[in-house]
Design a protein around this motif. Structure first.
Motif, PDB file in Angstrom:
ATOM      1  N   MET A 239      31.455  10.127  25.236  1.00 43.71           N
ATOM      2  CA  MET A 239      31.445  11.016  26.398  1.00 43.71           C
ATOM      3  C   MET A 239      30.551  10.489  27.519  1.00 43.71           C
ATOM      4  O   MET A 239      30.868  10.629  28.702  1.00 43.71           O
ATOM      5  CB  MET A 239      30.969  12.417  25.978  1.00 43.71           C
ATOM      6  N   GLU A 240      29.406   9.892  27.151  1.00 40.42           N
ATOM      7  CA  GLU A 240      28.483   9.432  28.192  1.00 40.42           C
ATOM      8  C   GLU A 240      29.090   8.291  29.003  1.00 40.42           C
ATOM      9  O   GLU A 240      28.954   8.263  30.234  1.00 40.42           O
ATOM     10  CB  GLU A 240      27.162   9.005  27.536  1.00 40.42           C
ATOM     11  N   THR A 241      29.770   7.373  28.326  1.00 38.67           N
ATOM     12  CA  THR A 241      30.420   6.266  29.043  1.00 38.67           C
ATOM     13  C   THR A 241      31.507   6.795  29.972  1.00 38.67           C
ATOM     14  O   THR A 241      31.597   6.390  31.144  1.00 38.67           O
ATOM     15  CB  THR A 241      31.024   5.266  28.045  1.00 38.67           C
ATOM     16  N   ILE A 242      32.323   7.706  29.466  1.00 38.51           N
ATOM     17  CA  ILE A 242      33.405   8.266  30.278  1.00 38.51           C
ATOM     18  C   ILE A 242      32.833   9.056  31.448  1.00 38.51           C
ATOM     19  O   ILE A 242      33.347   8.997  32.571  1.00 38.51           O
ATOM     20  CB  ILE A 242      34.322   9.154  29.413  1.00 38.51           C
ATOM     21  N   ALA A 243      31.749   9.807  31.196  1.00 37.79           N
ATOM     22  CA  ALA A 243      31.113  10.582  32.271  1.00 37.79           C
ATOM     23  C   ALA A 243      30.549   9.653  33.344  1.00 37.79           C
ATOM     24  O   ALA A 243      30.677   9.933  34.549  1.00 37.79           O
ATOM     25  CB  ALA A 243      30.015  11.469  31.698  1.00 37.79           C
ATOM     26  N   ASN A 244      29.927   8.544  32.924  1.00 39.76           N
ATOM     27  CA  ASN A 244      29.369   7.595  33.901  1.00 39.76           C
ATOM     28  C   ASN A 244      30.464   7.003  34.774  1.00 39.76           C
ATOM     29  O   ASN A 244      30.309   6.870  36.001  1.00 39.76           O
ATOM     30  CB  ASN A 244      28.615   6.482  33.174  1.00 39.76           C
ATOM     31  N   ILE A 245      31.577   6.632  34.155  1.00 37.32           N
ATOM     32  CA  ILE A 245      32.711   6.086  34.908  1.00 37.32           C
ATOM     33  C   ILE A 245      33.247   7.140  35.880  1.00 37.32           C
ATOM     34  O   ILE A 245      33.553   6.840  37.043  1.00 37.32           O
ATOM     35  CB  ILE A 245      33.820   5.624  33.948  1.00 37.32           C
ATOM     36  N   THR A 246      33.339   8.390  35.406  1.00 36.73           N
ATOM     37  CA  THR A 246      33.865   9.473  36.245  1.00 36.73           C
ATOM     38  C   THR A 246      32.958   9.727  37.443  1.00 36.73           C
ATOM     39  O   THR A 246      33.438   9.981  38.563  1.00 36.73           O
ATOM     40  CB  THR A 246      34.027  10.755  35.413  1.00 36.73           C
ATOM     41  N   ARG A 268      29.950  18.923  27.267  1.00 39.88           N
ATOM     42  CA  ARG A 268      29.999  18.346  25.923  1.00 39.88           C
ATOM     43  C   ARG A 268      28.711  17.565  25.619  1.00 39.88           C
ATOM     44  O   ARG A 268      28.166  17.641  24.521  1.00 39.88           O
ATOM     45  CB  ARG A 268      31.201  17.405  25.805  1.00 39.88           C
ATOM     46  N   ILE A 269      28.246  16.805  26.610  1.00 38.82           N
ATOM     47  CA  ILE A 269      27.038  15.998  26.416  1.00 38.82           C
ATOM     48  C   ILE A 269      25.826  16.899  26.168  1.00 38.82           C
ATOM     49  O   ILE A 269      25.001  16.629  25.283  1.00 38.82           O
ATOM     50  CB  ILE A 269      26.813  15.078  27.637  1.00 38.82           C
ATOM     51  N   GLU A 270      25.702  17.975  26.935  1.00 33.86           N
ATOM     52  CA  GLU A 270      24.602  18.922  26.745  1.00 33.86           C
ATOM     53  C   GLU A 270      24.620  19.531  25.342  1.00 33.86           C
ATOM     54  O   GLU A 270      23.567  19.836  24.761  1.00 33.86           O
ATOM     55  CB  GLU A 270      24.682  20.039  27.794  1.00 33.86           C
ATOM     56  N   GLU A 271      25.811  19.688  24.776  1.00 34.15           N
ATOM     57  CA  GLU A 271      25.941  20.255  23.436  1.00 34.15           C
ATOM     58  C   GLU A 271      25.759  19.211  22.345  1.00 34.15           C
ATOM     59  O   GLU A 271      25.846  19.527  21.145  1.00 34.15           O
ATOM     60  CB  GLU A 271      27.327  20.900  23.284  1.00 34.15           C
ATOM     61  N   GLY A 272      25.518  17.968  22.742  1.00 31.98           N
ATOM     62  CA  GLY A 272      25.338  16.904  21.765  1.00 31.98           C
ATOM     63  C   GLY A 272      26.638  16.383  21.187  1.00 31.98           C
ATOM     64  O   GLY A 272      26.638  15.638  20.202  1.00 31.98           O
ATOM     65  N   LYS A 273      27.756  16.745  21.797  1.00 28.79           N
ATOM     66  CA  LYS A 273      29.082  16.284  21.330  1.00 28.79           C
ATOM     67  C   LYS A 273      29.435  15.021  22.117  1.00 28.79           C
ATOM     68  O   LYS A 273      30.171  15.058  23.093  1.00 28.79           O
ATOM     69  CB  LYS A 273      30.113  17.389  21.547  1.00 28.79           C
ATOM     70  N   LEU A 274      28.902  13.903  21.645  1.00 33.88           N
ATOM     71  CA  LEU A 274      28.923  12.668  22.427  1.00 33.88           C
ATOM     72  C   LEU A 274      30.098  11.757  22.112  1.00 33.88           C
ATOM     73  O   LEU A 274      30.289  10.744  22.765  1.00 33.88           O
ATOM     74  CB  LEU A 274      27.619  11.907  22.204  1.00 33.88           C
ATOM     75  N   GLU A 280      31.340  14.633  16.894  1.00 34.72           N
ATOM     76  CA  GLU A 280      32.282  15.433  17.686  1.00 34.72           C
ATOM     77  C   GLU A 280      32.297  14.957  19.127  1.00 34.72           C
ATOM     78  O   GLU A 280      31.261  14.650  19.713  1.00 34.72           O
ATOM     79  CB  GLU A 280      31.931  16.921  17.643  1.00 34.72           C
ATOM     80  N   GLY A 281      33.496  14.875  19.668  1.00 37.09           N
ATOM     81  CA  GLY A 281      33.697  14.589  21.075  1.00 37.09           C
ATOM     82  C   GLY A 281      34.795  15.528  21.547  1.00 37.09           C
ATOM     83  O   GLY A 281      34.605  16.736  21.645  1.00 37.09           O
ATOM     84  N   PHE A 282      35.973  14.967  21.797  1.00 37.60           N
ATOM     85  CA  PHE A 282      37.135  15.831  22.014  1.00 37.60           C
ATOM     86  C   PHE A 282      37.589  16.430  20.676  1.00 37.60           C
ATOM     87  O   PHE A 282      38.131  17.522  20.623  1.00 37.60           O
ATOM     88  CB  PHE A 282      38.279  15.038  22.651  1.00 37.60           C
ATOM     89  N   TYR A 283      37.353  15.674  19.593  1.00 39.93           N
ATOM     90  CA  TYR A 283      37.712  16.122  18.245  1.00 39.93           C
ATOM     91  C   TYR A 283      36.483  16.079  17.343  1.00 39.93           C
ATOM     92  O   TYR A 283      35.484  15.433  17.659  1.00 39.93           O
ATOM     93  CB  TYR A 283      38.802  15.213  17.655  1.00 39.93           C
ATOM     94  N   LYS A 284      36.568  16.760  16.198  1.00 45.55           N
ATOM     95  CA  LYS A 284      35.511  16.735  15.191  1.00 45.55           C
ATOM     96  C   LYS A 284      35.807  15.641  14.172  1.00 45.55           C
ATOM     97  O   LYS A 284      36.950  15.441  13.778  1.00 45.55           O
ATOM     98  CB  LYS A 284      35.408  18.088  14.488  1.00 45.55           C
ATOM     99  N   TYR A 285      34.730  14.957  13.735  1.00 50.64           N
ATOM    100  CA  TYR A 285      34.854  13.841  12.799  1.00 50.64           C
ATOM    101  C   TYR A 285      34.018  14.124  11.561  1.00 50.64           C
ATOM    102  O   TYR A 285      33.072  14.913  11.630  1.00 50.64           O
ATOM    103  CB  TYR A 285      34.415  12.537  13.491  1.00 50.64           C
ATOM    104  N   PRO A 286      34.374  13.573  10.410  1.00 57.77           N
ATOM    105  CA  PRO A 286      35.232  12.397  10.187  1.00 57.77           C
ATOM    106  C   PRO A 286      36.716  12.707  10.016  1.00 57.77           C
ATOM    107  O   PRO A 286      37.490  11.783   9.745  1.00 57.77           O
ATOM    108  CB  PRO A 286      34.660  11.824   8.877  1.00 57.77           C
ATOM    109  N   ASN A 287      37.102  13.946  10.125  1.00 63.12           N
ATOM    110  CA  ASN A 287      38.511  14.311   9.911  1.00 63.12           C
ATOM    111  C   ASN A 287      39.077  14.959  11.173  1.00 63.12           C
ATOM    112  O   ASN A 287      39.257  16.181  11.232  1.00 63.12           O
ATOM    113  CB  ASN A 287      38.637  15.265   8.716  1.00 63.12           C
ATOM    114  N   PRO A 288      39.374  14.152  12.208  1.00 66.41           N
ATOM    115  CA  PRO A 288      39.877  14.724  13.465  1.00 66.41           C
ATOM    116  C   PRO A 288      41.227  15.396  13.279  1.00 66.41           C
ATOM    117  O   PRO A 288      42.028  14.997  12.429  1.00 66.41           O
ATOM    118  CB  PRO A 288      39.993  13.508  14.380  1.00 66.41           C
ATOM    119  N   ALA A 289      41.481  16.417  14.087  1.00 65.14           N
ATOM    120  CA  ALA A 289      42.710  17.208  13.957  1.00 65.14           C
ATOM    121  C   ALA A 289      43.957  16.348  14.078  1.00 65.14           C
ATOM    122  O   ALA A 289      44.969  16.625  13.413  1.00 65.14           O
ATOM    123  CB  ALA A 289      42.721  18.308  15.020  1.00 65.14           C
TER     124      ALA A 289
END
Length: 591
Positions: A239-246, A268-274, A280-289
Motif C-alpha cells: 500500500m505504501e508504494t502504491i500510495a507514494n506513486i499515487t 489502509r496504511i493508518e490501520e496497518g494494512k500495508l 492484509e492489504g486489499f485482501y487478508k493473508y495467508p488465505n486471500p479471498a
C-alpha cells in the motif's frame, strides 16, 4: 567470454532471489551489500527461499541447501568484484545512488567484468557513463518469484556491444530463464510496460467508483482466465508504494479518482494494512479471498432473479456474434442469427456446427432480413463492428421494427450506452452488456444500464446472463470499456507499442505476460482471439487522429494485418499462424 563468477550487488528481496537462482545452476556467486546487517538479511532471505525451491523445482533438497551454503557474502567491494565475470546490480532504485555505486564498482572490477543492472523503472543509459565501460553495460531484469516467473529481460543501450548482448542472453538461459531480448531501451522493459498500465487502469476503476476491488478482480478472473486479478497483484507491491506513486501522479494530474484512491490507501496504511507482507492489504493473508473456491460463485441474490426471455435475436455474425449464438442456443434458448451478408452467415453456420450440437444449436435460424430476425424476439443483442456511426445507424433502422416488449442490448466493448440509447427509440428497454471471448471459457457478463433502464430490466438481464452460463456483474455507473476492456486495452496497447516501435518481438511479449501472469495466452494471442478487425476498429477510434508517431505505427500494424486478410483465429492467421495448431499452446513455447 565464459561467465563463471557472478557478483550480486544488493541482497534485497530480488537480489537474494537472483543470487540463489544463479548459484543453483552451477555459478560461483558472491553477494555484496553495504553492511553486515544487510548481508545477514540477505542470507536469511536466501535460506527462507530454500523451501520454495525444493517444493517448486526439480532439484533435490541436498542440492539446494548445499547451493545456498556455497554463496559468499562480503561488504568489501574490492573483494566482491576482484575476479568477477559478471556484476548484477540490484540496489535501491535511485539514480544518484546507482551512479555512485557504479563509480566505485568500475574501480574495483577488472576490465573483463560485464555490468548488468536489474533496474525496473530507470533507463540504463541514465547512468551508463558512470560504469566507465558502456560497451559492457546492459540491463537484465527479473520478475519477483524468479524461480517460477522465470523471465529475464535483456535490454541493450545504444552503446552495448552485440557480443555482450548475446553473452547475457545465453547467461539468462543458463540460469533457467526464458531470455527475452529488447533491441532498444524501453522504460519498464516488456513486463512493466504492460503491468503498470494494467494496474493504473484497475486503480482508475476503483478510484472512480465503477466497482469495488473484489468485483474488478472477479471480472478479470472470470473474463480472462488469469489466476490473479490486479488488486491481488498490488498486494505484494504494498500500500505504501502504491500510495507514494499515487501522490506523485496526483501532483501532476489532480483527477478526482486519484484523490478517492489515495484516501482509501492512506486509510489502509493508518490501520496497518500495508499489503501481503503485513497480513492484509486489499485482501487478508495467508488465505486471500481470490484463492477460495467460492470466489467466483454466483451471488445468492442473483439465484432468485427471473426473466421471460425465450426468443433471442443476435445481430452480427462475426466472431463474437456466432459465439453468443452458440452459447445461447446451447442453453436452450431459441436463437436467430442475423447478418446482412450471406457469406458471413455461411461462415458462422459452419463455425457453430464445429462447436457442437447441444441444446437448440441445430435449430438456430440464419437470416439476412432484419425484420424477420427481430419480429418475435424477446431480446435483441447487437454485435456489429465497434464503429459508433454504424451502431447508431443500425439502432435507428431497428427502432421501427421492434415490438415494445423487446429488450434491446448492445454488446459494445468500448462505447458508452448513453451514446447509443437515444437512437433505439425506447431507451427504457435498453442496456449494454459486455461478454468476454470465448464466452464458454471466459464467462464474465458485465451489465451497464443507462439512466432510463428500470431496475426490473437489469434483474432480467442478470437472470439471462446467469441462464446462458455466464457470471453477471452490474456496474455502478457508465464506463467506456466496462471493467474487462478498461483493463485489457492498456495491456494490448502496451504490447502493440513494444512491437510497433521495434523494441521486442511478438513472441517475447506474449511469453513475458504468460509466464509472469501465469496464464495460457498473451496479448497477441488475445487479439487474435478477439479478431483483428475489432482490434483495428478500436485502434482507429482511439489513436487514428493521434500525432504520436508510435500510436500511428500501432494503427498501421493492425490495419496492415487486416488488409492482408490475417484477421485472427477465425481465418487461421493473425499475429500467429494457426495452420498447424495454436503456437502459444505448444509444449516448448515457454521454454
Amino acid at each position: 567470454m565464459s561467465i563463471k563468477k557472478v557478483t550480486i550487488a544488493g541482497g534485497g528481496v530480488l537480489g537474494s532471489q537472483i543470487a540463489l537462482q544463479t548459484a543453483v545452476h552451477g555459478f560461483e556467486v558472491t553477494v555484496y551489500d553495504i553492511s553486515q546487517d544487510a548481508l545477514d538479511g540477505a542470507k536469511e532471505k536466501i535460506n527462507n527461499f530454500v523451501p520454495r525451491y525444493i517444493a517448486d523445482l526439480d532439484f533435490s533438497e541436498e542440492h539446494i541447501k548445499q547451493t545456498a551454503d556455497s554463496i559468499k557474502y562480503t561488504d568489501d567491494i574490492n573483494e566482491a568484484l576482484g575476479d568477477a565475470d559478471l556484476l548484477i546490480e540490484a540496489i535501491v532504485e535511485q539514480i544518484d545512488i546507482k551512479k555512485d555505486f557504479y563509480g566505485d564498482a568500475s574501480k574495483a572490477a577488472p576490465e573483463k567484468t560485464i555490468f548488468a543492472s536489474n533496474t525496473s523503472t530507470l533507463l540504463p543509459s541514465e547512468f551508463m557513463d558512470a560504469t566507465d565501460r558502456p560497451e559492457k553495460f546492459i540491463a537484465l531484469h527479473f520478475a519477483n518469484e524468479i524461480w517460477l516467473k522465470n523471465t529475464a529481460e535483456v535490454m541493450k543501450t545504444s552503446k552495448t556491444s552485440d557480443e555482450v548482448f548475446q553473452i547475457l542472453l545465453q547467461f539468462a538461459k543458463d540460469i533457467g530463464m526464458v531470455a527475452l531480448p529488447l533491441e532498444k531501451e524501453q522504460p519498464g522493459y516488456i513486463l512493466n510496460t504492460m503491468l503498470t498500465r494494467f494496474i493504473t487502469a484497475a486503480m482508475y476503476l476503483f478510484g472512480n467508483k465503477i466497482a469495488d476491488h473484489e468485483t474488478i478482480d472477479k471480472v478479470w478472473l472470470a473474463g480472462s482466465s488469469h489466476p490473479v486479478g490486479p488488486f491481488g497483484v498490488m498486494d505484494p507491491i504494498g500500500m505504501e508504494t502504491i500510495a507514494n506513486i499515487t501522490r506523485i501522479q496526483l501532483s501532476q494530474d489532480d483527477a478526482e479518482w486519484r484523490s478517492h484512491l489515495l484516501e482509501f490507501l492512506e486509510g489502509r496504511i493508518e490501520e496497518g494494512k500495508l499489503g501481503k507482507f503485513s497480513g492484509e492489504g486489499f485482501y487478508k493473508y495467508p488465505n486471500p479471498a481470490f484463492l477460495e473456491d467460492d470466489f467466483l460463485n454466483l451471488p445468492e441474490e442473483y439465484k432468485d432473479y427471473t426473466h421471460s426471455i425465450k426468443q433471442v435475436a443476435i445481430v452480427g455474425a462475426g466472431v463474437f456474434g456466432r459465439q453468443l449464438a452458440f452459447q445461447t442456443a446451447k442453453q436452450g434458448f431459441s436463437v436467430t442469427l442475423y447478418d446482412h451478408s450471406e457469406d458471413a452467415l455461411s461462415k458462422a453456420k459452419e463455425a457453430i456446427a464445429e462447436l457442437g450440437n447441444e441444446g437448440k444449436v441445430s435449430e438456430i435460424t440464419y437470416v439476412t432480413d432484419l425484420k424477420e430476425a427481430v419480429k418475435d424476439a424477446d431480446l435483441v443483442i447487437e454485435a456489429i463492428p465497434e464503429v459508433k456511426e454504424e451502431k447508431l445507424d443500425f439502432f435507428k433502422t431497428l427502432s421501427g421494427e421492434l415490438a415494445y416488449k423487446t429488450i434491446l442490448v448492445s454488446a459494445t466493448s468500448t462505447l458508452l450506452p448513453s451514446e447509443l440509447a437515444p437512437a433505439t427509440g425506447h431507451a427504457e428497454k435498453f442496456a449494454a452488456m459486455n461478454f468476454s471471448t470465448p464466452i464458454w471459457d471466459n464467462y464474465s457478463a458485465e451489465i451497464m444500464p443507462v439512466s432510463e433502464t428500470s431496475e426490473d430490466l437489469v434483474k432480467e438481464l442478470v437472470a439471462f446472463a446467469r441462464d446462458i452460463d455466464c457470471l453477471p456483474f452490474v456496474l455502478k455507473k457508465e464506463q467506456a470499456g466496462y471493467i474487462l476492456t478498461t483493463l485489457n486495452i492498456p495491456v494490448l496497447y502496451a504490447a502493440l507499442l513494444l512491437v510497433a516501435d521495434d523494441i521486442s518481438p511478438i513472441e517475447a511479449v506474449d511469453k513475458t505476460w504468460m509466464i509472469t501472469r501465469m496464464t495460457d495466452i498473451g496479448p497477441f494471442g488475445t487479439m487474435d482471439r478477439i479478431g483483428l478487425r475489432t482490434v483495428a476498429n478500436i485502434a482507429e477510434r482511439l489513436y487514428g487522429n493521434s500525432d504520436n508517431p508510435v500510436e500511428q505505427k500501432i494503427v498501421k500494424l493492425v490495419k496492415d494485418k487486416v488488409e492482408k486478410g490475417e484477421t485472427g483465429v477465425e481465418v487461421g492467421k493473425g499475429f500467429y499462424d494457426y495452420s498447424d495448431g495454436v503456437p502459444y499452446l505448444a509444449d516448448d513455447f515457454l521454454k
